[in-house]
Design a protein around this motif. Structure first.
Motif, PDB file in Angstrom:
ATOM      1  N   CYS A   1      80.352  25.957  48.711  1.00  0.00           N
ATOM      2  CA  CYS A   1      80.110  24.521  48.875  1.00  0.00           C
ATOM      3  C   CYS A   1      80.254  24.114  50.339  1.00  0.00           C
ATOM      4  O   CYS A   1      79.839  23.021  50.722  1.00  0.00           O
ATOM      5  CB  CYS A   1      81.084  23.699  48.044  1.00  0.00           C
ATOM      6  SG  CYS A   1      80.804  23.879  46.281  1.00  0.00           S
TER       7      CYS A   1
ATOM      8  N   ARG B   1      74.645  18.284  50.855  1.00  0.00           N
ATOM      9  CA  ARG B   1      73.229  18.251  50.532  1.00  0.00           C
ATOM     10  C   ARG B   1      72.962  18.618  49.078  1.00  0.00           C
ATOM     11  O   ARG B   1      71.841  18.974  48.724  1.00  0.00           O
ATOM     12  CB  ARG B   1      72.490  19.204  51.480  1.00  0.00           C
ATOM     13  CG  ARG B   1      72.684  18.860  52.966  1.00  0.00           C
ATOM     14  CD  ARG B   1      71.462  18.385  53.655  1.00  0.00           C
ATOM     15  NE  ARG B   1      70.254  18.983  53.154  1.00  0.00           N
ATOM     16  CZ  ARG B   1      69.618  20.022  53.737  1.00  0.00           C
ATOM     17  NH1 ARG B   1      70.106  20.543  54.843  1.00  0.00           N
ATOM     18  NH2 ARG B   1      68.501  20.491  53.236  1.00  0.00           N
ATOM     19  N   ARG B   2      73.977  18.571  48.210  1.00  0.00           N
ATOM     20  CA  ARG B   2      73.735  18.932  46.804  1.00  0.00           C
ATOM     21  C   ARG B   2      74.345  17.874  45.866  1.00  0.00           C
ATOM     22  O   ARG B   2      74.739  18.175  44.762  1.00  0.00           O
ATOM     23  CB  ARG B   2      74.303  20.328  46.526  1.00  0.00           C
ATOM     24  CG  ARG B   2      73.589  21.433  47.333  1.00  0.00           C
ATOM     25  CD  ARG B   2      74.223  22.794  47.148  1.00  0.00           C
ATOM     26  NE  ARG B   2      75.628  22.695  47.503  1.00  0.00           N
ATOM     27  CZ  ARG B   2      76.611  22.908  46.654  1.00  0.00           C
ATOM     28  NH1 ARG B   2      76.369  23.259  45.423  1.00  0.00           N
ATOM     29  NH2 ARG B   2      77.863  22.769  47.047  1.00  0.00           N
TER      30      ARG B   2
ATOM     31  N   GLU C   1      68.165  16.144  46.488  1.00  0.00           N
ATOM     32  CA  GLU C   1      68.720  16.862  47.643  1.00  0.00           C
ATOM     33  C   GLU C   1      69.110  18.290  47.258  1.00  0.00           C
ATOM     34  O   GLU C   1      68.964  19.224  48.042  1.00  0.00           O
ATOM     35  CB  GLU C   1      69.935  16.116  48.182  1.00  0.00           C
ATOM     36  CG  GLU C   1      69.589  14.830  48.899  1.00  0.00           C
ATOM     37  CD  GLU C   1      70.837  14.152  49.436  1.00  0.00           C
ATOM     38  OE1 GLU C   1      71.189  14.374  50.594  1.00  0.00           O
ATOM     39  OE2 GLU C   1      71.474  13.398  48.678  1.00  0.00           O
ATOM     40  N   HIS C   2      69.630  18.421  46.049  1.00  0.00           N
ATOM     41  CA  HIS C   2      70.081  19.727  45.570  1.00  0.00           C
ATOM     42  C   HIS C   2      68.896  20.705  45.509  1.00  0.00           C
ATOM     43  O   HIS C   2      68.980  21.858  45.966  1.00  0.00           O
ATOM     44  CB  HIS C   2      70.702  19.545  44.178  1.00  0.00           C
ATOM     45  CG  HIS C   2      71.697  20.590  43.810  1.00  0.00           C
ATOM     46  ND1 HIS C   2      72.708  20.377  42.902  1.00  0.00           N
ATOM     47  CD2 HIS C   2      71.835  21.880  44.187  1.00  0.00           C
ATOM     48  CE1 HIS C   2      73.412  21.478  42.761  1.00  0.00           C
ATOM     49  NE2 HIS C   2      72.899  22.409  43.525  1.00  0.00           N
TER      50      HIS C   2
ATOM     51  N   HIS D   1      75.075  29.307  42.099  1.00  0.00           N
ATOM     52  CA  HIS D   1      75.328  28.381  43.200  1.00  0.00           C
ATOM     53  C   HIS D   1      74.263  28.643  44.239  1.00  0.00           C
ATOM     54  O   HIS D   1      74.105  29.781  44.680  1.00  0.00           O
ATOM     55  CB  HIS D   1      76.727  28.682  43.754  1.00  0.00           C
ATOM     56  CG  HIS D   1      77.283  27.667  44.693  1.00  0.00           C
ATOM     57  ND1 HIS D   1      76.619  27.246  45.820  1.00  0.00           N
ATOM     58  CD2 HIS D   1      78.460  27.002  44.680  1.00  0.00           C
ATOM     59  CE1 HIS D   1      77.371  26.357  46.459  1.00  0.00           C
ATOM     60  NE2 HIS D   1      78.481  26.194  45.787  1.00  0.00           N
TER      61      HIS D   1
ATOM     62  N   GLU E   1      75.460  25.684  49.952  1.00  0.00           N
ATOM     63  CA  GLU E   1      75.296  24.509  50.798  1.00  0.00           C
ATOM     64  C   GLU E   1      74.541  24.944  52.058  1.00  0.00           C
ATOM     65  O   GLU E   1      74.891  25.972  52.664  1.00  0.00           O
ATOM     66  CB  GLU E   1      76.684  23.946  51.169  1.00  0.00           C
ATOM     67  CG  GLU E   1      76.658  22.652  51.941  1.00  0.00           C
ATOM     68  CD  GLU E   1      76.167  21.462  51.103  1.00  0.00           C
ATOM     69  OE1 GLU E   1      76.241  21.524  49.869  1.00  0.00           O
ATOM     70  OE2 GLU E   1      75.698  20.486  51.723  1.00  0.00           O
TER      71      GLU E   1
ATOM     72  N   ALA F   1      67.888  21.627  48.965  1.00  0.00           N
ATOM     73  CA  ALA F   1      68.826  22.602  49.540  1.00  0.00           C
ATOM     74  C   ALA F   1      68.542  24.003  48.989  1.00  0.00           C
ATOM     75  O   ALA F   1      68.547  24.998  49.728  1.00  0.00           O
ATOM     76  CB  ALA F   1      70.264  22.187  49.230  1.00  0.00           C
ATOM     77  N   ALA F   2      68.296  24.062  47.681  1.00  0.00           N
ATOM     78  CA  ALA F   2      67.993  25.367  47.067  1.00  0.00           C
ATOM     79  C   ALA F   2      66.713  25.955  47.668  1.00  0.00           C
ATOM     80  O   ALA F   2      66.651  27.152  47.981  1.00  0.00           O
ATOM     81  CB  ALA F   2      67.863  25.211  45.556  1.00  0.00           C
TER      82      ALA F   2
ATOM     83  N   ILE G   1      68.428  20.999  37.671  1.00  0.00           N
ATOM     84  CA  ILE G   1      69.786  20.560  38.002  1.00  0.00           C
ATOM     85  C   ILE G   1      70.409  20.022  36.716  1.00  0.00           C
ATOM     86  O   ILE G   1      69.899  19.068  36.100  1.00  0.00           O
ATOM     87  CB  ILE G   1      69.761  19.496  39.123  1.00  0.00           C
ATOM     88  CG1 ILE G   1      69.101  20.101  40.388  1.00  0.00           C
ATOM     89  CG2 ILE G   1      71.179  19.015  39.428  1.00  0.00           C
ATOM     90  CD1 ILE G   1      69.728  21.381  40.918  1.00  0.00           C
TER      91      ILE G   1
ATOM     92  N   ASN H   1      75.440  18.821  40.165  1.00  0.00           N
ATOM     93  CA  ASN H   1      75.657  18.152  41.449  1.00  0.00           C
ATOM     94  C   ASN H   1      77.130  18.180  41.839  1.00  0.00           C
ATOM     95  O   ASN H   1      78.009  18.366  41.001  1.00  0.00           O
ATOM     96  CB  ASN H   1      75.128  16.722  41.375  1.00  0.00           C
ATOM     97  CG  ASN H   1      73.622  16.686  41.234  1.00  0.00           C
ATOM     98  OD1 ASN H   1      72.907  17.286  42.032  1.00  0.00           O
ATOM     99  ND2 ASN H   1      73.123  16.020  40.198  1.00  0.00           N
ATOM    100  N   THR H   2      77.375  17.948  43.121  1.00  0.00           N
ATOM    101  CA  THR H   2      78.736  18.078  43.642  1.00  0.00           C
ATOM    102  C   THR H   2      79.452  16.725  43.703  1.00  0.00           C
ATOM    103  O   THR H   2      78.838  15.665  43.612  1.00  0.00           O
ATOM    104  CB  THR H   2      78.705  18.651  45.074  1.00  0.00           C
ATOM    105  OG1 THR H   2      78.045  17.698  45.921  1.00  0.00           O
ATOM    106  CG2 THR H   2      77.958  19.974  45.116  1.00  0.00           C
TER     107      THR H   2
END
Ligand code: SF4
Ligand code: SF4
Length: 375
Positions: A286, A89-90, A95-96, A48, A51, A99-100, A116, A83-84
């Motif tokens: 998250c 932001r994921r 975006e994911h 993970h 977030e 964010a990472a 991803i 993805n969420t």
């Protein structure tokens, strides 16, 4: 699977001349990761990335240790997550990845790439049969994760607002589910609002990606169950505990589905699991924040058996004293507090976390009986 599984453990003491990355490497080696044939194989390291705003996710330094070990054993590692269901932001791959990167994950810091698992919009998945499944016939798993030859979980073990704690099975089962896979797991848990507690602050609606929360003339929240996918974000968003899950069996069903998803992910290929029990925030990574830890840092654990691993981590947590000023101690001071003699249930009543491990064992994912080997 029968009989005790081996779970290897080390604490976080790091006197001069040692370091936590070195200790993690030693733990993985002692636990037998070298027994896996990585030669010319792709290894998915499921974790993970946190977030943005949350600072309790596992640092990239730990991912680098795992990736380096895989490379030294001849494999080609990549870090992955799906993805969420949530806003934040994921929720898509671009975006994911951003964010990472913001949280420090890069090829330079980790020694490997990020993929991803379920693609740009969370729709690139595979339907994977669940052998022995009672709730799920085919799990919807991120395709890149299923394409890997070896599966490794690297888990931040902490609390969770639906499942009591987020451990290896949650990282694997829920985390590897594509968007429709996550929706399938959450489907039974649609919350409702205790109107008398609602003060109309609208914090819950900002967390809902499905436009399911509205407000009447009284400015009290209402949830449209036709739109709600049961992700549970609004429960954690409400500081007044006005939102709850009225379906007592929902969390148990969620836990069982999660175990079945985890089985679909690991069945039929080499697997290895690492969990770090540290920064034990009450809710998962998250969230764009992390509250004061409910328990002290415990240590690092590794095993070939994700069920034994979660059980060992949970047992170790239950032996700890609650930290002052945490949500757990606040709950314990409430006038209507009911002591479940369980830090996770006391933090999140109704979490039903034991049902996940029991079902996982029942369907052959692993054993709740373990031998703890301190190195
Ligand atoms: S967060 Fe809680 S108090 Fe605020 S509007 Fe939503 S249900 Fe009401
Ligand atoms: S209403 Fe709550 S549980 Fe339902 S989708 Fe929205 S945030 Fe998730």
């Amino acid at each position: 699977m029968t009989g005790p599984s081996k779970v290897y453990f080390d604490d976080f003491h790091a006197p001069a001349g040692t370091s936590l990355p070195d200790k993690l490497r030693r733990l993985m080696t002692k636990a037998g990761i070298g027994d896996i044939d990585f030669t010319h194989k792709f290894a998915a390291i499921k974790m993970h990335f946190g977030e943005p705003g949350n600072l309790s996710f596992l640092r990239p330094n730990y991912a680098k240790v795992v990736a380096d070990v895989v490379k030294e054993l001849g494999g080609t590692p990549f870090l992955t997550d799906c993805n969420t269901l949530y806003p934040g932001r994921r929720k898509n791959a671009l975006e994911h990845l951003a964010a990472a990167a913001e949280n420090g994950f890069s090829p330079l810091s980790t020694g490997c790439q990020i993929i991803i698992g379920d693609g740009l919009k969370g729709m690139d998945d595979m339907e994977v049969p669940v052998v022995g499944g009672e709730y799920v016939h085919t799990a919807k798993i991120g395709r890149a994760i299923m394409d890997a030859d070896v599966f490794i979980s690297l888990t931040h073990f902490k609390g969770h607002e639906n499942t009591g704690f987020g451990g290896a099975l949650k990282n694997i089962g829920m985390g590897c589910g594509s968007r429709r896979g996550k929706m399938e797991q959450h489907a039974a848990g649609k919350p409702t609002v205790r109107k008398r507690r609602c003060v109309g602050c609208h914090a819950c609606t900002r967390q809902c990606a499905h436009d399911a929360i509205s407000f009447g003339e009284d400015n009290r929240a209402m949830i449209d169950h036709d739109k709600c996918v049961g992700c549970g974000r609004c429960i954690a968003a409400c500081n007044l505990d006005a939102i709850y899950n009225p379906n007592a069996s929902a969390n148990a069903e969620l836990n069982c589905k999660m175990a079945e998803y985890a089985k679909a992910v690991v069945d039929g290929r080499p697997q290895f699991h690492v969990s770090l029990v540290m920064d034990i925030s009450p809710y998962c990574d998250c969230h764009a924040e992390n509250d004061v830890p409910i328990l002290p840092d415990v240590g690092m654990f590794a095993s070939f058996d994700p069920v034994a691993l979660d059980q060992a981590c949970a047992d170790a947590c239950l032996r700890q004293a609650p930290l002052p000023g945490s949500l757990l101690t606040q709950r314990m001071q409430e006038p209507d507090f009911v002591d479940h003699h369980d830090h996770f249930e006391n933090t999140t009543p109704g979490a039903e976390w034991k049902s996940c491990l029991a079902h996982a064992e029942k369907i052959g994912l692993g054993s709740r009986t373990y031998e703890l080997i301190q190195i």
